[in-house]
Write an enzyme that holds these catalytic residues in place. Structure first.
Site, PDB file in Angstrom:
ATOM      1  N   HIS A 163      24.762  76.162  90.376  1.00  0.00           N
ATOM      2  CA  HIS A 163      24.515  74.715  90.359  1.00  0.00           C
ATOM      3  C   HIS A 163      25.385  74.138  89.252  1.00  0.00           C
ATOM      4  CE1 HIS A 163      20.545  76.384  91.608  1.00  0.00           C
ATOM      5  NE2 HIS A 163      20.372  75.273  92.301  1.00  0.00           N
ATOM      6  N   ASP A 187      23.807  74.539  85.874  1.00  0.00           N
ATOM      7  CA  ASP A 187      23.679  75.906  85.343  1.00  0.00           C
ATOM      8  C   ASP A 187      24.848  76.204  84.422  1.00  0.00           C
ATOM      9  OD1 ASP A 187      21.742  76.237  87.326  1.00  0.00           O
ATOM     10  OD2 ASP A 187      23.127  77.300  88.669  1.00  0.00           O
ATOM     11  N   GLU A 225      16.330  81.520 103.108  1.00  0.00           N
ATOM     12  CA  GLU A 225      15.854  82.330 101.968  1.00  0.00           C
ATOM     13  C   GLU A 225      14.519  82.991 102.307  1.00  0.00           C
ATOM     14  OE1 GLU A 225      16.334  80.675  98.102  1.00  0.00           O
ATOM     15  OE2 GLU A 225      14.473  81.541  97.349  1.00  0.00           O
ATOM     16  N   ASP A 283       6.766  81.027  94.923  1.00  0.00           N
ATOM     17  CA  ASP A 283       8.138  81.496  95.095  1.00  0.00           C
ATOM     18  C   ASP A 283       8.480  82.453  93.959  1.00  0.00           C
ATOM     19  OD1 ASP A 283      10.643  81.506  96.202  1.00  0.00           O
ATOM     20  OD2 ASP A 283      11.242  79.550  95.436  1.00  0.00           O
ATOM     21  N   ASP A 339      19.238  85.235  95.248  1.00  0.00           N
ATOM     22  CA  ASP A 339      18.489  84.158  94.582  1.00  0.00           C
ATOM     23  C   ASP A 339      17.193  84.805  94.084  1.00  0.00           C
ATOM     24  OD1 ASP A 339      17.446  81.867  93.650  1.00  0.00           O
ATOM     25  OD2 ASP A 339      17.639  80.707  95.496  1.00  0.00           O
TER      26      ASP A 339
HETATM   27  C1  XUL Z   1      14.876  77.167  94.895  1.00  0.00           C
HETATM   28  C2  XUL Z   1      16.128  77.683  95.475  1.00  0.00           C
HETATM   29  C3  XUL Z   1      17.390  77.119  94.919  1.00  0.00           C
HETATM   30  C4  XUL Z   1      18.502  76.985  95.902  1.00  0.00           C
HETATM   31  C5  XUL Z   1      19.739  76.322  95.347  1.00  0.00           C
HETATM   32  O1  XUL Z   1      13.724  77.706  95.441  1.00  0.00           O
HETATM   33  O2  XUL Z   1      16.116  78.538  96.316  1.00  0.00           O
HETATM   34  O3  XUL Z   1      17.773  77.918  93.856  1.00  0.00           O
HETATM   35  O4  XUL Z   1      18.893  78.204  96.415  1.00  0.00           O
HETATM   36  O5  XUL Z   1      19.468  75.062  94.821  1.00  0.00           O
HETATM   37 CO    CO Z   2      17.651  79.616  97.214  1.00  0.00          CO
END
Ligand code: XUL
Ligand code: CO
Length: 438
Positions: free
Chosen positions: A102, A105, A269, A308, A340
């Site tokens: 990001h 970051d 994800e 999460d 991630d």
């Molecule tokens: C948050 C998430 C983020 C995205 C990118 O749950 O997954 O880190 O991957 O903004």
């Molecule tokens: Co993510």
């Protein structure tokens, strides 16, 4: 450039399944070829800057525990540049070719937008020279539109138009950075693009505003000549009560509704899928069926925890099912497997960054090998084909092509009589699948 943050840790090598060295790969052999491509290329591992460099490992009940001796804890650009050095040192030691970040970051916000842009520009230049020196590449970039207090009510879906303008500026500059670094893609994860309560929310308007920002991004992308992919990353909730991009099906509906299908695919994800009450395999199948499976954020949740947790993916059932879907769509094009994922709060030493990534990489290497073996074996594929074989008949073809009526089908049903049903053989197939996990 400092090159000694991990001085006591060797370059991680493939030593094979019999190795007892914790700092070695037992299954991930980057050059080994699986289904015509090297493991490195089939798996396209990426390292997430936010977890690797910026996650202090705090939880709602306690402060961060991560040991980061290279980080002086300030928001200076010098500190940001030092972190970049350490990150690329990590990438070269662990042998990961790709990364994701990001904007916030990597570089701190300044006192105003021009100084923030300047900070980002300086850090991106350093990242570009590291890429040149070490050969690593950017899988995707993104803008953090959820951490700053101005985004408390959302970014593109904020009730305040000036907040939308700030978000637009951030997306513009994050796209510039991604383009300058040769990124293969750009992710939109709508962290606060949803609501806490419908009592204060005009959902119709907020969704339209989100679509406006995405259309502007498509327009900007074309004008700057960025040829990477745009990905939407579904998540149902957290930090919002409800996020508009709640799952793959909701995202696809959103993209269709607002004429964006040609410009976006999905970044799925694992832990977001499970938060949505789906399996990862389900989300991947929904995306793939629409020709919209772009990339993967590789992690997993914990069955006892309803949030999460972003754990490193170590479950072989999971990695095998994921790789079956990926191989089934012909492999990644501009996507990959971005970790991630974060270490547990108890795994706070720098060496744990290596153990964590090794655990995920070896689990996916095994998943890839198992998925390729299942496909080579052919029994699962043959079963599936046989299960739908009646649809290959003339009648099936007429239905699929839309060339038959309800009346004609009634006539056929009368003639055919009661169909003889066949078992779905779920348990037999689960046992077959398990044969490949040893
Ligand atoms: C948050 C998430 C983020 C995205 C990118 O749950 O997954 O880190 O991957 O903004
Ligand atoms: Co993510």
């Amino acid at each position: 450039m400092s090159q000694d943050a991990f001085a006591d840790i060797p370059v991680i090598a493939y030593e094979g399944p019999d190795s007892r060295n914790a700092l070695a790969f037992k299954h991930y052999d980057a050059e080994a070829v699986v289904e015509g491509r090297s493991m490195a290329d089939q798996l396209r591992f990426a390292c997430a800057y936010w977890h690797t460099m910026r996650n202090p490992l705090g939880d709602p009940f306690g402060v961060g525990t991560a040991q980061t001796p290279w980080d002086d804890g300030t928001d200076s650009v010098d500190n940001a540049l030092r972190r970049v050095d350490v990150f690329f040192e990590f990438l070269s030691k662990i042998g990961i070719q790709w990364y994701c970040f990001h904007d916030r970051d990597v570089a701190p916000e300044g006192v105003d937008i021009p100084s923030t842009n300047d900070n980002l520009h300086r850090v991106v230049e350093a990242m570009a020279s590291h890429q040149q020196a070490g050969g690593q590449r950017l899988l995707w970039g993104t803008a953090c539109l959820f951490a700053h207090p101005r985004y408390v009510h959302g970014a593109a879906t904020s009730c305040q138009v000036d907040v939308f303008a700030h978000a637009a500026s951030q997306v513009r500059r994050a796209l510039d950075a991604t383009h300058a670094l040769g990124g293969l893609g750009y992710v939109f994860w709508g962290g606060r693009e949803g609501y806490s309560t419908l009592l204060n929310t005009d959902m119709h308007r907020e969704r339209e505003h989100l679509a406006c920002l995405l259309h502007m991004a498509v327009d900007y992308k074309q004008r700057i000549g960025f040829s990477g992919d745009f990905f939407i990353e579904p998540k149902p909730m957290e930090p919002t009560t409800h996020q508009y991009d709640s799952d793959a099906a909701a995202c696809l509906n959103f993209l269709r509704e607002f004429g964006l299908m040609d410009h976006f695919t999905l970044n799925i994800e694992t832990n977001h899928a499970t938060l949505a009450g789906h399996s990862m395999e389900h989300e991947l199948a929904v995306a793939a069926a629409a020709g919209s499976l772009g990339s993967i954020d590789a992690n997993m949740g914990h069955p006892h925890l309803g949030w999460d947790t972003d754990q490193f993916p170590t479950d072989l059932q999971l990695t095998t099912r994921i790789m079956l879907q990926v191989l089934g769509m012909g492999g990644f094009t501009n996507g990959g497997l971005n970790f991630d994922a974060k270490r547990r709060r108890e795994s706070f030493e720098p060496v744990d960054l290596f153990h964590a990534h090794i655990s995920g990489m070896d689990a996916f290497a095994r998943g890839l090998k198992a998925a390729a073996a299942i496909r080579a074996d052919g029994r699962l594929g043959e079963f599936l084909q046989a299960r739908y074989a009646s649809w290959d008949s003339e009648l099936g073809q007429r239905i699929e092509s839309g060339g038959i009526t309800l009346e004609e089908l009634e006539g056929h049903a009368c003639e055919a009589g009661e169909p003889g049903l066949v078992s779905g053989r779920q348990e037999m197939l689960e046992a077959l699948f398990n044969e490949f996990l040893s």
